[in-house]
Scaffold this active site. Structure first.
Site, PDB file in Angstrom:
ATOM      1  N   PRO A 186       0.855  -1.198   0.000  1.00 47.11           N
ATOM      2  CA  PRO A 186       0.000   0.000   0.000  1.00 47.11           C
ATOM      3  C   PRO A 186       0.887   1.244   0.000  1.00 47.11           C
ATOM      4  CG  PRO A 186      -0.717  -1.599   1.654  1.00 47.11           C
ATOM      5  CD  PRO A 186       0.639  -2.040   1.179  1.00 47.11           C
ATOM      6  N   SER A 196       6.170   8.808   2.035  1.00 44.71           N
ATOM      7  CA  SER A 196       7.082   9.603   2.867  1.00 44.71           C
ATOM      8  C   SER A 196       7.706   8.798   3.995  1.00 44.71           C
ATOM      9  CB  SER A 196       6.333  10.821   3.432  1.00 44.71           C
ATOM     10  OG  SER A 196       5.229  10.405   4.209  1.00 44.71           O
ATOM     11  N   SER A 197       7.547   7.490   3.971  1.00 45.72           N
ATOM     12  CA  SER A 197       8.151   6.667   5.023  1.00 45.72           C
ATOM     13  C   SER A 197       9.653   6.905   5.104  1.00 45.72           C
ATOM     14  CB  SER A 197       7.896   5.183   4.751  1.00 45.72           C
ATOM     15  OG  SER A 197       8.656   4.386   5.656  1.00 45.72           O
ATOM     16  N   GLY A 245       0.326  -1.660   6.808  1.00 45.91           N
ATOM     17  CA  GLY A 245      -0.019  -2.331   5.558  1.00 45.91           C
ATOM     18  C   GLY A 245       0.170  -3.829   5.577  1.00 45.91           C
ATOM     19  N   GLY A 271      -3.760  -5.414   5.614  1.00 48.16           N
ATOM     20  CA  GLY A 271      -4.688  -5.077   4.550  1.00 48.16           C
ATOM     21  C   GLY A 271      -4.502  -3.629   4.156  1.00 48.16           C
ATOM     22  N   VAL A 272      -5.453  -3.127   3.397  1.00 49.97           N
ATOM     23  CA  VAL A 272      -5.380  -1.774   2.869  1.00 49.97           C
ATOM     24  C   VAL A 272      -6.382  -0.903   3.622  1.00 49.97           C
ATOM     25  CG1 VAL A 272      -5.614  -0.352   0.804  1.00 49.97           C
ATOM     26  CG2 VAL A 272      -4.825  -2.723   0.606  1.00 49.97           C
ATOM     27  N   ILE A 273      -5.896   0.094   4.311  1.00 48.51           N
ATOM     28  CA  ILE A 273      -6.785   1.038   4.989  1.00 48.51           C
ATOM     29  C   ILE A 273      -7.517   1.829   3.910  1.00 48.51           C
ATOM     30  CG2 ILE A 273      -6.889   3.072   6.490  1.00 48.51           C
ATOM     31  CD1 ILE A 273      -4.369   1.913   7.906  1.00 48.51           C
ATOM     32  N   TYR A 275      14.069  13.552  19.755  1.00 51.40           N
ATOM     33  CA  TYR A 275      14.288  13.572  18.310  1.00 51.40           C
ATOM     34  C   TYR A 275      15.694  14.087  18.065  1.00 51.40           C
ATOM     35  CZ  TYR A 275      12.866  14.458  13.415  1.00 51.40           C
ATOM     36  OH  TYR A 275      12.716  14.443  12.050  1.00 51.40           O
TER      37      TYR A 275
END
EC number: 2.5.1.26
Lengths: 561, 561
Positions: B145, B150-151, B280, B283-285, B483
């Site tokens: 998916p 942007s991962s 993902g 399934g596919v949201i 961060y």
């Protein structure tokens, strides 16, 4: 502050909720309501039979079936709990035979045969639990984790499933505060600790969990977690799922420790939420870490009347959606017209009469009463109340003094006791609950009340005297809970009467698009409705997780799924 | 109000984050920091090779492998999307070959061979997705998916797993607002809608989601849900898991619709949290319902300097733990001493010099800067800021004017673009993140920064010029996020350099007892660390759910677990 109610743990009798209260007769107000509003003469209603006074002694050896455990099984279980205890006497077994749902209480009072666990296993240390589970797997014995035994949905019924025997695993021996981290504001408890003990131990250090459901005096922290409980002040403090930062369970295939590394994480699905609400079907919750708050030192009470329940709900919606953070009270309860009428009638007296007149002068004939309790320190609760008042008044709220809210706070744990007294005089009383989005709230409120009324009026004995009242008691930005109390002259078969009501209410809740339970959990009572709530795929997920963690299916069979 | 940044969707180039910006040279401030603090001469650093200027054209036919799909498979996929499109040209495949993690960008810029999806399938309607999944099950094709792409953790890498081919399922064609329920304050979107479109459609009706991560301009709502994302204002609005009230996914074995019946429920485990963060793999949201808030019409900015990061963290802790509801800002960022120094150096100028002098006069030599943004309407944000100021001052905070917070708000999406520019001149820059309880925050902060520094200094070329800076940007009652940004002269093999840093940081995070990711998710980058985070039992639960919903394992193989 109603603080006393959190500082003692009354022991429930096996046949009901309340501690035996020889002086616990019904108040004049209650008797008047029964007579005037329900046409029930409490004295005349008292009659021998199913709903007679509570039994004095539990069944003895002669009345209960023999435990189904072999000697080898008893020995294996005993060996698993070197510092614990195991009991097979009728009294222990009867005390672990049911929760506190009305049907079970009716059966117990009637002396009708109840299924009993074959033994009560009470570990003395958390480290003994894996051994108990291993013995149960090896011998094919079902396990019912048993905390306060306050389930009202059959969650602790001793069902053996496919197994030849079932034991109640009494966790109340595991009740220590393991760590209070004042820097993180978290506390880790053993899961068998009861509500009052949680609050007592936290109060010693100046904190509160703020999670006080009506079952608080009996229920355990592990039970709160297992059932996704919500406390009476959940509007302010959040429900238990929001308060739990970490949780540990022992499953038949090993331990599982979730959370605690960080306040939030993106390391995959949040599996805490698979354990929270799992109702003992995956394993035994052993430790729970919760977020705690400084114990409030000040409270502000407020009450407002609205011309209708719907008008009140709109005002509450405005408060949580448009108010600033903190405007909404920590405890937020809006009674419908019927509940308000019966509450006022029960209080009676000159003050109530003055209130009625005052409201009538403001055009409110059938008031719906909103109670709020703001908790905190110093002047903060009053400041929040003042901000809320502006919004509530702008939405038609008329001040009803703070007395009703303070009175509610004083009597907040009395209802289950009242149920005992009413059952004794042949009056069936019970509660059920749901929650809905704001869009569906009014329709759900009406439909479910109508379904309960319809069911009460269509029994084999025709319409019996009854009252159905409702309230909102947990408020969210996107919707609110709905809680109903129904009171009726008991029919000859009160269990059939109850089940007729429950089935009708369940159907109405599902048809309205609301949830089958907001905070009572699923147990056996709502298991049939779960597929409608989470879909067949959702049930398949729960089954898959159970198969993985509990492949032989010993954990609390027959509940949830 | 920085509103413009939410109203346009810039299209990422295949080789980086930013839209091509011919005039996007590095600022004088950045050049000065590189020269003075890192000893990097930006002009001299520019050299041909791995980190040369961004490629002008993507690979053509000659440079990429042929798609592994048979004609029958192409036909089956095409038949499943009558209103959609399918592409197998190199440009489309390259554009769906990776997210935006630095390693992938380095590989892409170097023209190094990347794995490509065998096709890009772009449904035109949600109703087409079950057919796509059925075709992929039938033909043994893996499905990734793909939302905004942007991962930064490898979440959209086109891995085929045990399958002979893999397709990217591009969901950006499914971007409609399906319902805005102003009464419930919820909005239901198709999952492929990008961040700016979410905000634009909500703003038209006066609302905001308030979920604005740095990836906002590219990322989709479905991606937010799949990765348990947290926005920059999560301290005020909550992270995505708290904002989602209902979610739908299509799995290879059927659809799953969770939530939406009520604001809260005790009907078993909350399975929304199994889907949120599932990346993902289940399934596919397809649809996400979120709680929305009236769009703020007023903002208040504040900044305070503390003598150290630890002192600042204690002040922030006091603000969230002891402040009243709403005292904490919606955006709450505390930079450590290093980040504060580099930020001030980059701004430069007379105002910064005056600020330094002012802080020195108050005994602050190495300031740690706290920025806060309070959002709302009317005078409310300023009132909240005033209340917060009292607490921050009581904990040693010295006002640094509101300029730094307003400047942050203006430039909040520029960092990924800066990465592109720095890579071009041979400077490796990347970020990583974690979160810890307050108790472990300071130690985690120190240990992870030291691990990153140690890794940068121990490369094959010896210690290269570098800087490591950190900040808190998501604040909770029980802890906070951490961060890190690291900037270093790129070694000859910058990928090995990056991986050395990442491995060292991961090990330090786990050793510190913190979470492996607060909001970047797991993907391929953290999959090895997941068992340490959730235990072997936790991984077994995820595997069991996946087996149930995706028995042939076509969904996003190689990610998460």
């Amino acid at each position: 502050m109603a603080a006393d109610i959190t500082e003692s743990v009354p022991v429930s009798p096996w046949w009901g909720w309340a501690p035996p209260t020889p002086g616990g007769a019904l108040s004049d107000g209650t008797l008047a309501v029964l007579a005037e509003h329900l046409g029930i003469d409490a004295v005349a209603a008292r009659r021998p039979g199913v709903l007679d006074a509570a039994p004095a002694t539990p069944p003895g050896d002669a009345d209960v079936s023999s435990p189904a455990l072999t000697e080898a099984e008893v020995a294996a279980l005993g060996a698993a709990i070197p510092t614990g205890t195991m009991a097979q006497d009728p009294e222990s077994r009867v005390a672990h035979a049911a929760g506190k749902n009305t049907v079970d209480l009716l059966r117990q009072r009637a002396g009708a045969p109840l299924a009993l666990p074959d033994a009560v296993v009470r570990p003395g240390a958390r480290s003994e639990i894996p051994g108990v589970l291993a013995a149960c797997v090896a011998h094919g014995i079902a396990v019912v984790p048993f905390g306060g035994g306050s389930s009202v949905v059959g969650g602790v019924a001793p069902l053996a499933g496919d197994h030849h025997a079932v034991v109640a695993l009494d966790l109340t021996g595991l009740a220590e505060l393991l760590e209070l981290n004042e820097r993180d504001r978290t506390a880790t408890f053993e899961a068998g600790v009861r509500g009052p003990e949680v609050e007592r131990m936290l109060a010693e250090r100046g904190y509160t969990l703020g999670h006080i459901p009506q079952s608080h005096q009996q229920a355990t922290l592990g039970g709160y977690a297992a059932t996704r409980s919500a406390g009476q002040a959940s509007t302010g403090y959040g429900a238990i799922a929001e308060l739990i930062t970490a949780i540990r369970i022992d499953t038949p295939t090993g331990p599982l420790a979730l959370g605690g590394r960080a306040p939030a994480s993106a390391a995959g699905p949040d599996l805490r939420h698979v354990v929270i609400g799992s109702e003992g079907t995956l394993g035994v919750i052993t430790e729970v870490t919760v977020a705690v708050t400084p114990k409030p030192t000040a409270k502000a009470y407020g009450a407002w009347a609205f011309p209708s329940f719907e008008a009140g709900a709109e005002a509450v919606r405005a408060l949580v959606q448009d108010g600033a953070a903190g405007d909404a009270p920590d405890v937020c309860r809006l009674s419908d017209e019927e509940e308000t009428a019966l509450t006022l009638a029960q209080s009676g007296g000159r003050q109530v009469e003055l209130l009625r007149r005052w409201l009538r002068s403001r055009g409110i004939e059938t008031p719906a009463l909103l109670l709020g309790v703001w908790e905190g320190s110093g002047a903060e609760p009053k400041a929040r109340l003042k901000r809320a008042r502006r919004i509530l008044r702008a939405h038609g709220g008329v001040s009803a003094t703070s007395a009703p809210a303070a009175a509610w706070d004083r009597g907040r744990f009395s209802s289950p006791r009242l149920r005992d007294e009413l059952l004794t005089i042949g009056v069936l009383v019970d509660t059920l609950e749901t929650a809905a989005t704001w869009t569906r709230l009014a329709d759900t409120h009406t439909a479910v009340a109508a379904a309960i009324r319809g069911a009460l009026e269509s029994g084999p004995q025709g319409a019996v005297a009854s009252a159905v009242q409702g309230h909102v008691s947990h408020v969210y930005r996107t919707g609110a809970s709905l809680y109903y109390t129904f009171i009726a002259k008991a029919e000859d078969d009160p269990i059939a009467q109850y089940e007729r009501v429950k089935r009708a209410a369940n159907a109405a809740i599902l048809a309205a698009g609301a949830t089958i339970t907001h905070h009572h959990a699923v147990g056996t009572e709502h298991a049939a409705e779960l597929p409608a709530e989470i879909g067949e795929q959702g049930v398949r997920i729960l089954r898959a997780v159970k198969r993985e963690l509990d492949p032989t299916g010993i954990m609390n069979p027959g509940k949830l799924i």
